[in-house]
Design a protein around this motif. Structure first.
Motif, PDB file in Angstrom:
ATOM      1  N   PRO A 236       0.835  -1.214   0.000  1.00  0.00           N
ATOM      2  CA  PRO A 236       0.000   0.000   0.000  1.00  0.00           C
ATOM      3  C   PRO A 236       0.867   1.261   0.000  1.00  0.00           C
ATOM      4  CG  PRO A 236       0.099  -0.908   2.216  1.00  0.00           C
ATOM      5  CD  PRO A 236       0.902  -1.838   1.331  1.00  0.00           C
ATOM      6  N   VAL A 237       1.345   1.615  -1.166  1.00  0.00           N
ATOM      7  CA  VAL A 237       2.291   2.728  -1.283  1.00  0.00           C
ATOM      8  C   VAL A 237       1.743   3.999  -0.647  1.00  0.00           C
ATOM      9  CG1 VAL A 237       3.546   4.195  -2.912  1.00  0.00           C
ATOM     10  CG2 VAL A 237       3.327   1.741  -3.358  1.00  0.00           C
ATOM     11  N   SER A 238       0.441   4.247  -0.804  1.00  0.00           N
ATOM     12  CA  SER A 238      -0.158   5.476  -0.275  1.00  0.00           C
ATOM     13  C   SER A 238      -0.044   5.568   1.248  1.00  0.00           C
ATOM     14  CB  SER A 238      -1.624   5.577  -0.694  1.00  0.00           C
ATOM     15  OG  SER A 238      -2.362   4.472  -0.204  1.00  0.00           O
ATOM     16  N   ASP A 239       0.126   4.430   1.915  1.00  0.00           N
ATOM     17  CA  ASP A 239       0.288   4.441   3.370  1.00  0.00           C
ATOM     18  C   ASP A 239       1.669   4.944   3.791  1.00  0.00           C
ATOM     19  OD1 ASP A 239      -2.215   3.348   3.462  1.00  0.00           O
ATOM     20  OD2 ASP A 239      -1.597   1.382   4.200  1.00  0.00           O
ATOM     21  N   TYR A 240       2.628   4.951   2.871  1.00  0.00           N
ATOM     22  CA  TYR A 240       3.998   5.316   3.186  1.00  0.00           C
ATOM     23  C   TYR A 240       4.467   6.577   2.467  1.00  0.00           C
ATOM     24  CZ  TYR A 240       4.055   0.527   4.952  1.00  0.00           C
ATOM     25  OH  TYR A 240       3.761  -0.615   5.636  1.00  0.00           O
ATOM     26  N   LYS A 241       3.862   6.873   1.350  1.00  0.00           N
ATOM     27  CA  LYS A 241       4.320   7.981   0.519  1.00  0.00           C
ATOM     28  C   LYS A 241       3.900   9.315   1.130  1.00  0.00           C
ATOM     29  CE  LYS A 241       4.510   9.108  -4.444  1.00  0.00           C
ATOM     30  NZ  LYS A 241       3.897  10.447  -4.576  1.00  0.00           N
ATOM     31  N   THR A 242       4.861  10.149   1.461  1.00  0.00           N
ATOM     32  CA  THR A 242       4.586  11.441   2.087  1.00  0.00           C
ATOM     33  C   THR A 242       5.097  12.612   1.260  1.00  0.00           C
ATOM     34  OG1 THR A 242       6.674  11.469   3.339  1.00  0.00           O
ATOM     35  CG2 THR A 242       4.787  10.363   4.372  1.00  0.00           C
ATOM     36  N   SER A 243       5.721  12.327   0.128  1.00  0.00           N
ATOM     37  CA  SER A 243       6.406  13.369  -0.629  1.00  0.00           C
ATOM     38  C   SER A 243       6.448  12.981  -2.100  1.00  0.00           C
ATOM     39  CB  SER A 243       7.836  13.525  -0.086  1.00  0.00           C
ATOM     40  OG  SER A 243       8.630  14.341  -0.918  1.00  0.00           O
ATOM     41  N   ASP A 244       6.710  13.949  -2.960  1.00  0.00           N
ATOM     42  CA  ASP A 244       6.947  13.661  -4.378  1.00  0.00           C
ATOM     43  C   ASP A 244       8.434  13.461  -4.654  1.00  0.00           C
ATOM     44  OD1 ASP A 244       4.341  13.634  -5.250  1.00  0.00           O
ATOM     45  OD2 ASP A 244       4.286  15.788  -5.672  1.00  0.00           O
ATOM     46  N   THR A 245       9.248  13.543  -3.608  1.00  0.00           N
ATOM     47  CA  THR A 245      10.698  13.402  -3.733  1.00  0.00           C
ATOM     48  C   THR A 245      11.145  12.113  -3.063  1.00  0.00           C
ATOM     49  OG1 THR A 245      11.061  15.800  -3.788  1.00  0.00           O
ATOM     50  CG2 THR A 245      12.937  14.415  -3.154  1.00  0.00           C
ATOM     51  N   LEU A 246      11.933  11.327  -3.783  1.00  0.00           N
ATOM     52  CA  LEU A 246      12.451  10.063  -3.259  1.00  0.00           C
ATOM     53  C   LEU A 246      13.972  10.062  -3.341  1.00  0.00           C
ATOM     54  CD1 LEU A 246      11.735   7.078  -2.329  1.00  0.00           C
ATOM     55  CD2 LEU A 246      12.124   6.465  -4.726  1.00  0.00           C
ATOM     56  N   PHE A 247      14.612   9.776  -2.219  1.00  0.00           N
ATOM     57  CA  PHE A 247      16.058   9.594  -2.198  1.00  0.00           C
ATOM     58  C   PHE A 247      16.350   8.092  -2.260  1.00  0.00           C
ATOM     59  CE2 PHE A 247      15.607  13.767  -0.280  1.00  0.00           C
ATOM     60  CZ  PHE A 247      16.651  14.480  -0.848  1.00  0.00           C
ATOM     61  N   ILE A 248      17.166   7.684  -3.210  1.00  0.00           N
ATOM     62  CA  ILE A 248      17.619   6.296  -3.301  1.00  0.00           C
ATOM     63  C   ILE A 248      18.997   6.228  -2.657  1.00  0.00           C
ATOM     64  CG2 ILE A 248      18.330   4.453  -4.865  1.00  0.00           C
ATOM     65  CD1 ILE A 248      16.110   5.282  -6.739  1.00  0.00           C
ATOM     66  N   LEU A 249      19.107   5.378  -1.640  1.00  0.00           N
ATOM     67  CA  LEU A 249      20.289   5.367  -0.778  1.00  0.00           C
ATOM     68  C   LEU A 249      21.183   4.181  -1.091  1.00  0.00           C
ATOM     69  CD1 LEU A 249      18.310   6.179   2.483  1.00  0.00           C
ATOM     70  CD2 LEU A 249      19.494   7.812   0.986  1.00  0.00           C
ATOM     71  N   GLY A 250      22.262   4.446  -1.814  1.00  0.00           N
ATOM     72  CA  GLY A 250      23.234   3.417  -2.132  1.00  0.00           C
ATOM     73  C   GLY A 250      24.308   3.340  -1.067  1.00  0.00           C
ATOM     74  N   SER A 251      25.230   2.414  -1.247  1.00  0.00           N
ATOM     75  CA  SER A 251      26.246   2.166  -0.214  1.00  0.00           C
ATOM     76  C   SER A 251      27.600   2.784  -0.519  1.00  0.00           C
ATOM     77  CB  SER A 251      26.409   0.646  -0.017  1.00  0.00           C
ATOM     78  OG  SER A 251      25.218   0.081   0.475  1.00  0.00           O
ATOM     79  N   GLY A 252      27.654   3.663  -1.520  1.00  0.00           N
ATOM     80  CA  GLY A 252      28.922   4.289  -1.878  1.00  0.00           C
ATOM     81  C   GLY A 252      29.484   5.168  -0.771  1.00  0.00           C
ATOM     82  N   TYR A 253      30.783   5.379  -0.823  1.00  0.00           N
ATOM     83  CA  TYR A 253      31.494   6.101   0.248  1.00  0.00           C
ATOM     84  C   TYR A 253      31.058   7.561   0.367  1.00  0.00           C
ATOM     85  CZ  TYR A 253      35.372   6.712   3.517  1.00  0.00           C
ATOM     86  OH  TYR A 253      36.119   6.921   4.646  1.00  0.00           O
ATOM     87  N   SER A 254      30.535   8.137  -0.710  1.00  0.00           N
ATOM     88  CA  SER A 254      30.127   9.543  -0.673  1.00  0.00           C
ATOM     89  C   SER A 254      29.006   9.786   0.340  1.00  0.00           C
ATOM     90  CB  SER A 254      29.680  10.014  -2.061  1.00  0.00           C
ATOM     91  OG  SER A 254      28.546   9.279  -2.502  1.00  0.00           O
ATOM     92  N   ILE A 255      28.312   8.732   0.771  1.00  0.00           N
ATOM     93  CA  ILE A 255      27.286   8.867   1.811  1.00  0.00           C
ATOM     94  C   ILE A 255      27.890   9.479   3.077  1.00  0.00           C
ATOM     95  CG2 ILE A 255      26.038   7.439   3.515  1.00  0.00           C
ATOM     96  CD1 ILE A 255      24.343   7.909   1.115  1.00  0.00           C
ATOM     97  N   THR A 256      29.146   9.158   3.345  1.00  0.00           N
ATOM     98  CA  THR A 256      29.795   9.646   4.569  1.00  0.00           C
ATOM     99  C   THR A 256      30.079  11.146   4.503  1.00  0.00           C
ATOM    100  OG1 THR A 256      32.054   9.204   3.774  1.00  0.00           O
ATOM    101  CG2 THR A 256      30.892   7.399   4.890  1.00  0.00           C
ATOM    102  N   GLN A 257      29.950  11.741   3.335  1.00  0.00           N
ATOM    103  CA  GLN A 257      30.264  13.159   3.165  1.00  0.00           C
ATOM    104  C   GLN A 257      29.043  14.064   3.290  1.00  0.00           C
ATOM    105  OE1 GLN A 257      32.075  12.899  -0.690  1.00  0.00           O
ATOM    106  NE2 GLN A 257      33.857  11.777   0.077  1.00  0.00           N
ATOM    107  N   LEU A 258      27.858  13.468   3.459  1.00  0.00           N
ATOM    108  CA  LEU A 258      26.653  14.274   3.624  1.00  0.00           C
ATOM    109  C   LEU A 258      26.663  14.951   4.993  1.00  0.00           C
ATOM    110  CD1 LEU A 258      24.042  11.787   2.134  1.00  0.00           C
ATOM    111  CD2 LEU A 258      24.837  13.916   1.090  1.00  0.00           C
ATOM    112  N   THR A 259      26.202  16.182   5.046  1.00  0.00           N
ATOM    113  CA  THR A 259      26.202  16.947   6.286  1.00  0.00           C
ATOM    114  C   THR A 259      24.939  16.664   7.104  1.00  0.00           C
ATOM    115  OG1 THR A 259      25.049  18.848   5.344  1.00  0.00           O
ATOM    116  CG2 THR A 259      27.453  18.782   5.092  1.00  0.00           C
ATOM    117  N   GLN A 260      24.968  17.074   8.362  1.00  0.00           N
ATOM    118  CA  GLN A 260      23.797  16.907   9.225  1.00  0.00           C
ATOM    119  C   GLN A 260      22.601  17.657   8.654  1.00  0.00           C
ATOM    120  OE1 GLN A 260      23.696  14.808  11.828  1.00  0.00           O
ATOM    121  NE2 GLN A 260      21.503  15.236  11.958  1.00  0.00           N
TER     122      GLN A 260
END
Length: 296
Positions: free
Chosen positions: A39-63
């Motif tokens: 039930p996607v509508s139960d979880y969807k809260t935005s029109d923007t989706l971030f896809i989270l991969g495991s690359g090292y650049s994830i560690t460079q994102l700020t708070q």
């Protein structure tokens, strides 16, 4: 030579369609909950989706950037459970090596309170190939979904273009007909599109840096143990985090490099008013995708 001809023809794509249909019938017989029932509508809260991969650049994102990510929806996949951010959805290709698999399940169980309301999506083809089963997973069974996506192996650009045209006309809004080509990233992007997100932003998708975020020296003890296991498995298999963009390697399993595929798939997204971004300006995909700029 025969394998090369088979991968260049449309025969393997046709076989993939036939196989996906049979897989879905098998899922029904086994009583597995289909992704069609999510039930996607139960979880969807935005029109923007971030896809989270495991690359090292994830560690460079700020708070500040993480605070903005939390204001929208996200899909974490495969090794994402080792990151502290809990995604809206989680998807996995079941690992083959028991030690690898157990490390992931143990981490999910350790974080079961955080993940108890997160849809857990299992790619069925990889699940069947693996000897491992989720019998010890402590997440709610009602949140576990299976899917047998179409895996259209072909090294022919012409065949791939015909396939994408067919998919766009016949199956572009069906969760059970998600496309999985060259790597799980393609599957995540297709999922975001079918879920009707208008902005899809790729984070931790570097494709030019073999390191993973869980290799960061500041990782906790559980993550460090997993990183050692993961590195040993890749070494034994003579693989790296750059396999899906290496044409010599992708050719051996019947695909073009994933970046080439994604640029073709992106043409479908553009026609439907969906924008696919690279969230890392240094990613290989920044060569062909717009760069997402976090609001200041």
């Amino acid at each position: 030579m025969l394998k090369k001809l088979y991968n260049q023809s449309g025969l393997r794509v046709l076989h993939g369609i036939f196989e996906a249909k049979n897989m879905r019938k098998r899922m029904v017989k086994e009583g597995l909950q289909s992704i069609d029932d999510l039930p996607v509508s139960d979880y969807k809260t935005s029109d923007t989706l971030f896809i989270l991969g495991s690359g090292y650049s994830i560690t460079q994102l700020t708070q500040s950037q993480w605070e903005q990510i939390r204001q929208h929806d996200s899909i974490g996949f495969n090794s994402w459970m080792f990151h502290e951010h809990t995604p809206t959805y989680f998807a996995i290709e079941t690992p083959m090596v028991p030690q690898h698999f157990n490390g992931m399940v143990n981490e999910l169980n350790r974080k079961k309170e955080a993940y108890e309301n997160v849809p857990f999506i299992i790619q069925y083809q990889h699940y069947l190939r693996s000897p491992n089963r989720y019998t010890n997973l402590e997440l709610p069974k009602e949140n576990v979904y299976f899917n047998a996506p179409l895996m259209p192996y072909t090294t022919s650009r012409r065949v791939l273009e015909l396939l994408l045209s067919w998919w766009e006309k016949r199956h572009r809004k069906k969760m059970s007909w998600l496309l999985h080509y060259a790597g799980s990233l393609s599957y995540m992007i297709a999922m975001g599109y079918v879920m009707n997100y208008k902005k899809i932003i790729l984070l931790g998708v570097d494709l030019n840096d073999p390191r993973y975020f869980f290799e960061h020296p500041n990782s906790n003890e559980f993550t460090k143990k997993f990183a050692v296991i993961h590195k040993a498995i890749l070494k034994r298999a003579n693989r790296s985090g750059l396999d899906t963009v290496n044409s010599k390697i992708t050719k051996t399993y019947g695909c073009l490099p994933i970046d080439e595929y994604l640029y073709k798939f992106n043409s479908i997204l553009k026609k439907q008013g969906v924008t696919l971004y690279s969230g890392n300006k240094n990613s290989k995909l920044a060569e062909g995708l717009p760069i997402y700029e976090f609001p200041k």
